[in-house]
Design an enzyme around this catalytic site. Structure first.
Site, PDB file in Angstrom:
ATOM      1  N   ASP A 131       0.832  -1.199   0.000  1.00  0.00           N
ATOM      2  CA  ASP A 131       0.000   0.000   0.000  1.00  0.00           C
ATOM      3  C   ASP A 131       0.872   1.257   0.000  1.00  0.00           C
ATOM      4  O   ASP A 131       1.742   1.436   0.863  1.00  0.00           O
ATOM      5  CB  ASP A 131      -0.917  -0.007   1.231  1.00  0.00           C
ATOM      6  CG  ASP A 131      -1.892   1.152   1.221  1.00  0.00           C
ATOM      7  OD1 ASP A 131      -2.987   0.992   0.668  1.00  0.00           O
ATOM      8  OD2 ASP A 131      -1.548   2.220   1.764  1.00  0.00           O
ATOM      9  N   ILE A 132       0.627   2.146  -0.957  1.00  0.00           N
ATOM     10  CA  ILE A 132       1.453   3.348  -1.108  1.00  0.00           C
ATOM     11  C   ILE A 132       1.310   4.272   0.101  1.00  0.00           C
ATOM     12  O   ILE A 132       2.284   4.897   0.544  1.00  0.00           O
ATOM     13  CB  ILE A 132       1.075   4.094  -2.408  1.00  0.00           C
ATOM     14  CG1 ILE A 132       1.463   3.238  -3.619  1.00  0.00           C
ATOM     15  CG2 ILE A 132       1.763   5.456  -2.486  1.00  0.00           C
ATOM     16  CD1 ILE A 132       0.942   3.758  -4.940  1.00  0.00           C
TER      17      ILE A 132
END
Length: 287
Positions: free
Chosen positions: A242-243
């Site tokens: 997840d960024i």
């Protein structure tokens, strides 16, 4: 009409919950009155219940009101959605001894709440894939208002049978991509035809859930992790791809670039068995 008063252990900040939920135009809430109308599906029937916060972060209390429906089951579902039985006090004390202490102090009492409908959560995860948040929210709103239904101001996601009967062309009219439309219809068919029992997933181990969902076209690891977090409320998940989490760790540790997987593995070892809360508070730290 029935009404019930509920008290839970603090800290629990319901105003943060409402503020977060207010980002979604499908939610029927009032920030000033500290109230939300919750859509609930029980045994194929649709009910609504009004939840009003009457306490504080340190001493949380609520009033639940509903026109009809099984009182005990509705209260049980609401407690599950808002995670009232999760010991946030213990979790905060646990993270007080870690690198996340300052973030937890800043966002004290923020619970990991569930989407109102597990099937709707899975659909939303698919709709949100590879879209920016603003358009993802708008596309989901179009979808639910076109094919779902409204009761007492609260919106219900369409049932699996409705989704399974949709055509790609109908979804394309809402600005779905052809592939995303196919994925949503496929998940509707999987549930409607009995190939996937969403209720049964609640009681399965995470690896079993992963193995079942990954076989369905359009469902990958990111979607499964989000479903486990926000559909089922599993407490020990850390989506390393997840960024947002990567950016939060970059900020926390003042890195010049995003952390490597090896670094993330090292960071998270001290945050188990509450990795989902580490994820939640890291997300909040960059919003």
């Amino acid at each position: 009409m029935w009404q019930e008063s509920i008290q839970i252990e603090g800290p629990y900040n319901f105003d943060r919950v409402l503020d977060r939920l207010s980002m979604d135009p499908l939610n029927a809430l009032n920030l000033e009155k500290r109230t939300i109308t919750v859509p609930i599906k029980l045994g194929g029937e649709a009910y609504t219940a009004i939840v009003t916060a009457t306490g504080t972060t340190d001493q949380p209390s609520f009033i639940i009101e509903a026109e009809n429906g099984d009182k005990e089951l509705i209260i049980k579902r609401i407690a599950e959605v808002f995670q009232w039985e999760v010991p946030l006090k213990d979790i905060h004390e646990y993270f007080g001894k870690t690198d996340l202490n300052e973030i937890f102090e800043e966002h004290i009492g923020t619970p990991l709440i569930l989407d109102f409908d597990p099937f709707g959560c899975l659909l939303k995860c698919i709709i949100h894939q590879q879209l920016n948040m603003a358009f993802a929210i708008k596309l989901t709103e179009r979808f639910v208002k076109k094919f779902g239904y409204e009761k007492d101001g609260a919106w219900f996601y369409p049932d699996p049978e409705t989704v399974s009967a949709l055509t790609v062309e109908e979804l394309r009219e809402l600005q779905f991509s052809g592939r995303k439309a196919e994925y949503c219809i496929d998940i509707g068919k999987a549930v409607a035809e009995g190939g996937l029992d969403i209720e049964a997933l609640k009681h399965e181990e995470e690896q079993v859930i992963f193995d079942k969902l990954i076989k369905i076209r359009g469902i990958g690891a990111w979607t499964i992790q989000n479903f486990l977090l926000f559909g089922l409320g599993r407490q020990n998940l850390f989506p390393m791809a997840d960024i947002g989490i990567q950016n939060a760790l970059k900020k926390l540790y003042q890195l010049e670039r995003k952390p490597t997987l090896e670094e993330m593995e090292r960071y998270k070892t001290g945050w188990e068995p509450y990795l989902s809360y580490a994820s939640l508070y890291l997300w909040r730290s960059i919003e």
